[in-house]
Design an enzyme around this catalytic site. Structure first.
Site, PDB file in Angstrom:
ATOM      1  N   ASP A   1      76.563  49.670 -16.045  1.00 40.72           N
ATOM      2  CA  ASP A   1      75.347  50.323 -15.544  1.00 40.72           C
ATOM      3  C   ASP A   1      74.855  50.229 -14.157  1.00 40.72           C
ATOM      4  O   ASP A   1      75.715  49.790 -13.398  1.00 40.72           O
ATOM      5  CB  ASP A   1      74.150  49.509 -16.367  1.00 40.72           C
ATOM      6  CG  ASP A   1      74.538  47.890 -16.260  1.00 40.72           C
ATOM      7  OD1 ASP A   1      75.064  47.573 -15.502  1.00 40.72           O
ATOM      8  OD2 ASP A   1      73.704  46.977 -16.913  1.00 40.72           O
TER       9      ASP A   1
ATOM     10  N   ASN B   1      65.583  38.998 -21.899  1.00 42.03           N
ATOM     11  CA  ASN B   1      64.795  40.108 -23.007  1.00 42.03           C
ATOM     12  C   ASN B   1      65.801  40.171 -24.230  1.00 42.03           C
ATOM     13  O   ASN B   1      65.561  41.017 -25.041  1.00 42.03           O
ATOM     14  CB  ASN B   1      64.119  41.307 -22.627  1.00 42.03           C
ATOM     15  CG  ASN B   1      64.683  42.360 -21.977  1.00 42.03           C
ATOM     16  OD1 ASN B   1      65.777  41.667 -21.698  1.00 42.03           O
ATOM     17  ND2 ASN B   1      64.245  43.490 -21.529  1.00 42.03           N
TER      18      ASN B   1
ATOM     19  N   HIS C   1      68.511  42.210 -23.269  1.00 42.45           N
ATOM     20  CA  HIS C   1      69.211  43.486 -23.278  1.00 42.45           C
ATOM     21  C   HIS C   1      70.628  43.316 -23.034  1.00 42.45           C
ATOM     22  O   HIS C   1      71.142  42.066 -22.143  1.00 42.45           O
ATOM     23  CB  HIS C   1      68.700  44.200 -22.150  1.00 42.45           C
ATOM     24  CG  HIS C   1      68.610  43.800 -20.754  1.00 42.45           C
ATOM     25  ND1 HIS C   1      67.746  43.943 -19.567  1.00 42.45           N
ATOM     26  CD2 HIS C   1      69.631  43.004 -20.018  1.00 42.45           C
ATOM     27  CE1 HIS C   1      68.171  43.378 -18.332  1.00 42.45           C
ATOM     28  NE2 HIS C   1      69.382  42.969 -18.803  1.00 42.45           N
TER      29      HIS C   1
ATOM     30  N   GLU D   1      67.662  48.073 -23.537  1.00 45.33           N
ATOM     31  CA  GLU D   1      66.517  47.161 -23.834  1.00 45.33           C
ATOM     32  C   GLU D   1      66.068  46.833 -25.155  1.00 45.33           C
ATOM     33  O   GLU D   1      66.312  47.878 -25.981  1.00 45.33           O
ATOM     34  CB  GLU D   1      65.341  47.931 -22.926  1.00 45.33           C
ATOM     35  CG  GLU D   1      65.570  47.954 -21.490  1.00 45.33           C
ATOM     36  CD  GLU D   1      65.470  46.879 -20.572  1.00 45.33           C
ATOM     37  OE1 GLU D   1      65.814  45.613 -20.804  1.00 45.33           O
ATOM     38  OE2 GLU D   1      64.870  46.886 -19.498  1.00 45.33           O
TER      39      GLU D   1
END
Ligand code: F6R
Length: 258
Positions: free
Chosen positions: A67, A136, A138, A143
């Site tokens: 990413d 979170n 991810h 996400e």
């Protein structure tokens, strides 16, 4: 998914480095996809040391970027490219022609995504992928709520990812979007390692490992991969109840039992 729990970050990092090293010894032209971030930092340091000590040649390997932040200048402090150049590509001497990283400044992001998809397909897929986990849940920049049938794509980052992401930069930056491999790449990788360390990851790892698989906790989706490992230090595994694990989680290494 096999769940491996280690005494501490050092033991976790050492084993992760050994797994990458073993993969490259077995297949010197392995296609690797390695996350950036704080979690694998020590793994990469150990990997570079072990590669020298054991004379393991990475020059036939390919490196795929997982990413990148959108809108961040390539090679600036905090971007994923610079991280990988410093910690992986240069120390392991992976030739530039075998490195495929996202350009977060590309003017045509759709083309950037399809170029990455094509590069991965042309190499016959990813042999070994190593991912970290966001607070979170991810994976890469997939996400919570992400569709699992995506290849590379651009995504709006949650507030928490934008604010925690500041830790990688020397000054405040606007990081509203990311470009990332999708879950199709993640789930099609031949081997998949998810790493997490530290107390701050304990709550999300409990959800990822114990609760029902859900795209609201992308890390839980790793459990659907047949050749996957969750490698956690004791702090990140602290809230997981090993007595009530779902059927798709099998305990492998558990230092407290060894
Ligand atoms: C980075 C990446 C992210 C991180 C995650 C955890 O390439 O894909 O998903 O793995 O945000 O970051 P750290 O390791 O800094 O806690």
């Amino acid at each position: 998914m096999q769940l491996n729990i280690y005494k501490d970050y050092e033991a976790l990092s050492n084993d992760a480095a050994e797994i990458i090293l073993a993969a490259v010894k077995a297949n010197p032209t392995a296609v690797l996809c390695l996350a950036t971030g704080d979690t694998p930092r020590f793994t990469y340091k150990l990997l570079a040391e072990k590669a020298i000590e054991e004379k393991v040649d990475f020059s036939g390997c390919s490196l795929i970027g997982l990413d990148e932040w959108v809108g961040i200048s390539s090679g600036s402090e905090g971007d994923c490219r610079l991280f990988l150049e410093r910690l992986v590509i240069a120390p392991l001497n992976i030739p530039a022609s075998q490195v495929h990283l996202f350009n977060g400044l590309a003017t045509d992001m759709d083309a950037e995504c399809s170029n990455m998809d094509q590069a991965i397909a042309a190499k016959g897929g990813i042999d070994l992928m190593l991912v970290g986990v966001g607070l979170n849940g991810h994976i890469g920049f997939n996400e919570p709520g992400i569709l699992t049938d995506l290849y590379a794509h651009v995504i709006n980052l949650q507030e928490i990812t934008q604010s925690i992401g500041q830790k990688y930069f020397n000054e405040a930056v606007a990081i509203k979007q990311g470009i990332t491999l999708g879950f199709k790449h993640v789930l099609q990788s031949k081997k998949l390692i998810m790493m997490a360390n530290g107390e701050k990851k304990a709550a999300i790892m409990q959800k990822a490992v114990e609760e029902e698989i859900s795209s609201l906790v992308p890390a839980s989706i790793i459990r659907t991969h047949a050749q996957s490992w969750a490698m956690l230090d004791e702090a990140a595994a602290a809230l997981i109840n090993l007595q009530i694990l779902p059927d798709d989680v099998v305990v492998g290494h558990n230092f407290s039992n060894s």
